[in-house]
Design a protein around this motif. Structure first.
Motif, PDB file in Angstrom:
ATOM      1  N   ASN A 117       0.835  -1.208   0.000  1.00 27.75           N
ATOM      2  CA  ASN A 117       0.000   0.000   0.000  1.00 27.75           C
ATOM      3  C   ASN A 117       0.868   1.257   0.000  1.00 27.75           C
ATOM      4  O   ASN A 117       1.849   1.343   0.737  1.00 27.75           O
ATOM      5  N   GLU A 149      -0.409  -0.541  -4.417  1.00 27.31           N
ATOM      6  CA  GLU A 149      -1.823  -0.163  -4.291  1.00 27.31           C
ATOM      7  C   GLU A 149      -1.927   1.302  -3.880  1.00 27.31           C
ATOM      8  O   GLU A 149      -1.300   1.725  -2.921  1.00 27.31           O
ATOM      9  N   ASP A 179      -6.907   0.982  -5.318  1.00 27.08           N
ATOM     10  CA  ASP A 179      -7.478   0.381  -4.115  1.00 27.08           C
ATOM     11  C   ASP A 179      -8.839   1.009  -3.805  1.00 27.08           C
ATOM     12  O   ASP A 179      -9.094   2.153  -4.192  1.00 27.08           O
ATOM     13  N   LYS A 200      -9.193  -2.802  -7.579  1.00 32.28           N
ATOM     14  CA  LYS A 200      -9.657  -3.527  -6.399  1.00 32.28           C
ATOM     15  C   LYS A 200     -11.009  -2.954  -5.993  1.00 32.28           C
ATOM     16  O   LYS A 200     -11.098  -1.795  -5.541  1.00 32.28           O
TER      17      LYS A 200
END
Ligand code: C2E
Ligand code: CA
Ligand code: CA
Ligand code: CA
Length: 283
Positions: A117, A149, A179, A200
């Motif tokens: 992330n 992400e 994300d 996502k």
């Protein structure tokens, strides 16, 4: 009424001060925590729906501090308000790659990726691309082993630095994931403007699928539409927050290529044997 009003202002003011003091304390503690090894990454499998195998592990940070394991919601927003997040992010990238290299060596022919992330600030850091290339080289990993992400909020400041960084990472072969897609700030043009590979789908959409009989049909339409649009644009989708076999059936039928969630396993710390992280969907 007036004196009560004044009183509540004083009370409100105290609260604000307390939270500013708390923030300052957390900021100070965070700076020391990298040296003190108080951060840890947990990992959660991202499953290839067709095969049930793990395609990637998402790295999720935890902070062991004052005898408590703090979730990222507690400290990441505070870290993001200063350059501390750059150092924490660099640590997380390095640790995730180190762990992945160990797993890939342990699993014969292992070709899983690790998904890390990113915060907005890291996409404004001119050294970020070299941090990535240096880290991959240090652990002998190909760029295809790394997914990154970012949320669309990280793309709001339209200053082209993020675009340049993402284009460089993409041409290296790093996989770029959006994300929490579909909630909050969302501009469909981002999917074309930025070199995105993976969408996502936010877990709130998957949760709202409910069961096939009782779920909200509107959410089924939303997930179906996001998947169709992504596929038409050549992007891959991950259904986040899959908790039940019923939800898995639905996202499978809709055509999501990957799924992630408690159905396959909770995020686990690395001391668990790697087999715990690659538990197939059927168990
Ligand atoms: P995220 O990237 O959307 O991560 C998914 C979150 O959903 C994780 O929470 C995970 O534990 C949780 N989750 C996984 N499966 C399920 C499920 O089936 N149902 C439900 N309800 N939840 C599930 P976590 O670990 O608390 O992380 C929260 C957020 O903190 C992450 O959301 C991410 O935005 C941020 N974060 C975590 N690690 C890092 C990091 O290293 N750097 C940065 N910048 N942010 C991080
Ligand atoms: Ca994530
Ligand atoms: Ca997410
Ligand atoms: Ca698809």
């Amino acid at each position: 009424a007036k004196s009560r009003g004044t009183g509540s202002y004083a009370f409100f003011d105290d609260q604000l001060r307390a939270s500013a003091v708390e923030q300052l304390k957390v900021t100070t503690d965070l700076t020391e925590s990298l040296d003190d090894h108080e951060f840890e990454l947990y990992y959660q499998s991202i499953i290839d729906v067709a095969t049930g195998e793990t395609a990637a592990f998402e790295a999720l940070i935890r902070w062991h501090h004052d005898g408590i394991v703090h979730p990222p919601e507690y400290f990441i927003p505070i870290a993001e308000s200063s350059d501390i997040i750059i150092d924490i992010g660099r640590w997380a990238l390095g640790r995730a790659c180190e762990q992945l290299a160990q797993w890939r060596n342990a699993i014969d022919g292992g070709n899983q990726a690790v998904s890390v992330n990113l915060s907005a600030r890291q996409l404004r850091d001119v050294d970020f691309v070299s941090t990535v290339t240096d880290t991959l080289a240090a652990y002998g990993l190909p760029a295809s082993a790394l997914w990154l992400e970012l949320t669309e909020t990280a793309l709001i400041d339209d200053d082209d630095i993020a675009l340049t960084i993402l284009e460089q990472l993409s041409s290296l072969g790093v996989t770029i994931c959006i994300d929490d897609f579909g909630i909050g700030y969302s501009a469909l043009g981002n999917l074309n403007k930025y070199p995105i590979d993976v969408v996502k789908i936010d877990k709130s959409f998957i949760a709202a699928l409910g069961t096939q009989d009782e779920g909200d049909p509107k959410h089924h339409v939303l997930v179906t539409s996001i998947e169709a649009m992504s596929t038409a644009l050549g992007l891959i989708t991950v259904a986040e927050g899959v908790e039940s076999a019923d939800q898995l059936e639905q996202v499978k039928a809709i055509g999501c290529q990957f799924a992630q969630g408690w159905l396959f396993g909770m995020p686990l710390p690395m001391m668990q044997p790697w087999t715990d992280h690659v538990r197939p969907a059927s168990q």
